[in-house]
Design a protein around this motif. Sequence first.
Motif, PDB file in Angstrom:
ATOM      1  N   ALA A  77      15.992  44.210  32.517  1.00  0.00           N
ATOM      2  CA  ALA A  77      15.165  42.926  31.934  1.00  0.00           C
ATOM      3  C   ALA A  77      16.697  41.799  32.928  1.00  0.00           C
ATOM      4  O   ALA A  77      17.274  42.038  32.230  1.00  0.00           O
ATOM      5  N   GLN A  78      15.252  41.228  33.230  1.00  0.00           N
ATOM      6  CA  GLN A  78      16.655  39.612  34.111  1.00  0.00           C
ATOM      7  C   GLN A  78      16.923  38.378  33.098  1.00  0.00           C
ATOM      8  O   GLN A  78      17.598  37.558  33.244  1.00  0.00           O
ATOM      9  N   PHE A  79      15.657  38.408  32.281  1.00  0.00           N
ATOM     10  CA  PHE A  79      15.411  36.964  31.858  1.00  0.00           C
ATOM     11  C   PHE A  79      14.383  37.488  30.517  1.00  0.00           C
ATOM     12  O   PHE A  79      13.618  38.098  30.723  1.00  0.00           O
ATOM     13  N   PHE A  80      14.361  36.635  29.482  1.00  0.00           N
ATOM     14  CA  PHE A  80      12.808  36.432  29.166  1.00  0.00           C
ATOM     15  C   PHE A  80      12.297  35.010  28.819  1.00  0.00           C
ATOM     16  O   PHE A  80      13.355  34.253  29.011  1.00  0.00           O
ATOM     17  N   THR A  81      10.960  35.171  28.109  1.00  0.00           N
ATOM     18  CA  THR A  81      10.150  33.820  27.957  1.00  0.00           C
ATOM     19  C   THR A  81       9.587  33.972  26.185  1.00  0.00           C
ATOM     20  O   THR A  81       9.955  34.658  25.936  1.00  0.00           O
ATOM     21  N   VAL A  82      10.077  32.372  25.866  1.00  0.00           N
ATOM     22  CA  VAL A  82       9.147  32.972  24.225  1.00  0.00           C
ATOM     23  C   VAL A  82       7.743  32.193  24.156  1.00  0.00           C
ATOM     24  O   VAL A  82       7.895  30.475  24.512  1.00  0.00           O
ATOM     25  N   ALA A 103       7.789  24.978  32.301  1.00  0.00           N
ATOM     26  CA  ALA A 103       6.717  24.805  31.418  1.00  0.00           C
ATOM     27  C   ALA A 103       7.406  26.663  30.641  1.00  0.00           C
ATOM     28  O   ALA A 103       7.456  26.268  28.790  1.00  0.00           O
ATOM     29  N   HIS A 104       7.917  27.222  30.939  1.00  0.00           N
ATOM     30  CA  HIS A 104       8.068  28.484  29.705  1.00  0.00           C
ATOM     31  C   HIS A 104       9.462  28.890  30.673  1.00  0.00           C
ATOM     32  O   HIS A 104       9.970  29.751  31.368  1.00  0.00           O
ATOM     33  N   PRO A 105      10.071  28.452  29.960  1.00  0.00           N
ATOM     34  CA  PRO A 105      11.646  28.652  30.473  1.00  0.00           C
ATOM     35  C   PRO A 105      12.157  29.716  30.458  1.00  0.00           C
ATOM     36  O   PRO A 105      11.697  30.765  29.655  1.00  0.00           O
ATOM     37  N   ARG A 106      12.778  30.428  31.178  1.00  0.00           N
ATOM     38  CA  ARG A 106      13.393  31.771  31.493  1.00  0.00           C
ATOM     39  C   ARG A 106      15.031  31.714  30.712  1.00  0.00           C
ATOM     40  O   ARG A 106      15.965  31.203  31.381  1.00  0.00           O
ATOM     41  N   TYR A 107      14.927  32.843  30.038  1.00  0.00           N
ATOM     42  CA  TYR A 107      16.613  32.654  29.199  1.00  0.00           C
ATOM     43  C   TYR A 107      17.391  33.628  29.140  1.00  0.00           C
ATOM     44  O   TYR A 107      16.453  34.780  29.686  1.00  0.00           O
ATOM     45  N   THR A 108      18.328  33.719  29.969  1.00  0.00           N
ATOM     46  CA  THR A 108      19.064  35.373  30.439  1.00  0.00           C
ATOM     47  C   THR A 108      20.439  35.036  29.269  1.00  0.00           C
ATOM     48  O   THR A 108      21.283  33.937  29.225  1.00  0.00           O
ATOM     49  N   GLY A 109      21.069  36.090  29.596  1.00  0.00           N
ATOM     50  CA  GLY A 109      22.386  36.292  28.530  1.00  0.00           C
ATOM     51  C   GLY A 109      23.373  36.093  29.444  1.00  0.00           C
ATOM     52  O   GLY A 109      23.499  36.193  30.906  1.00  0.00           O
TER      53      GLY A 109
END
Length: 316
Positions: free
Chosen positions: A56-61, A86-92
């Motif tokens: 996984a590169q990122f996740f959305t919420v 609109a749906h930010p991509r979060y990453t570690g």
Amino acid sequence: METKVLIVGAGLSGIMAARTLVERGVTDILLVEKSRSVGGRLATRRIGEGKADHGAQFFTVRSQKLEKEVESWLQEGWVRRWFGDAHPRYTGTEGMNALAKNLAEGLPVRLNTKTLSISEHPDGCELNLEGGGVIKADHVLITAPAPQAAELVGMEAPVTFHPCLVGLLTLEGPSRLPAPGHLDGVCLPHGVERIVDHMAKGISSTPVLSVYMTGEWSEEHFSESDEKVLARITDLVRPFWGEGNESKGQVKRWRYAEAAEVIDQPFLEAGNRTVLCGDAFLTKSDDSGKTRFESAYLSGRSAGEFLADRVAGIPE
């Protein structure tokens, strides 16, 4: 060895199920993981002086439950917003595996432990391990990809999965990928699903690319040698790092990367004491129809709540 709840697989679903059980007062638990690290597809690899996420590169919420938790992760500095409005991509912040390790901190985990089969009896379950060991438990939660989970308990797989081949390419100089270091969609060559530049992403001190191939392409070429797969991938994406910018690389193989279809419930009872969950199990309110970080998170949470009630003897 005996435990109240045994969780097979220390990926995101397994970690969140374990955290949920502990929060509900069930502490006699154990996670067993065949790999040398927790995280599953929250995977990060060091390559020379560089580093690359290759799962996984990122996740959305989209759910309130995950949104609330992500706020605490942001405050802890475990994740950051990468791109998207609109749906930010979060990453570690240090890679996706570092997030998994932070979430698993303090949980009882046994690594390098491969499960061969699981049998259920009226008074409990037995987990048979590679090498001949046995672990007994009152309840078992299996979070491995559904085809592998089904094999462990001798049932038909509820869904099938597409594979994914990932090329990890180290470059001598910067790539041509524009900020924020991520490309997907129609601009990519046929067979390429996504390209990520981890130096642009902010987790690598050197230019390392992760090149994800589509499920169809990966299925077609999965039986080929790493050398041949890498040559094919390199030829396809060479224009994205420019003339004279040499590369060297390796291949990561995900046999079970994304479910071909999803299950419209957050977990599945495979017996009186055995439960299956994972990213292919979607909650009723999830209309995305896709496996992803959030579906794994919510499935693990739901399965953990269900098992906590079962251990406490609360009627279903």
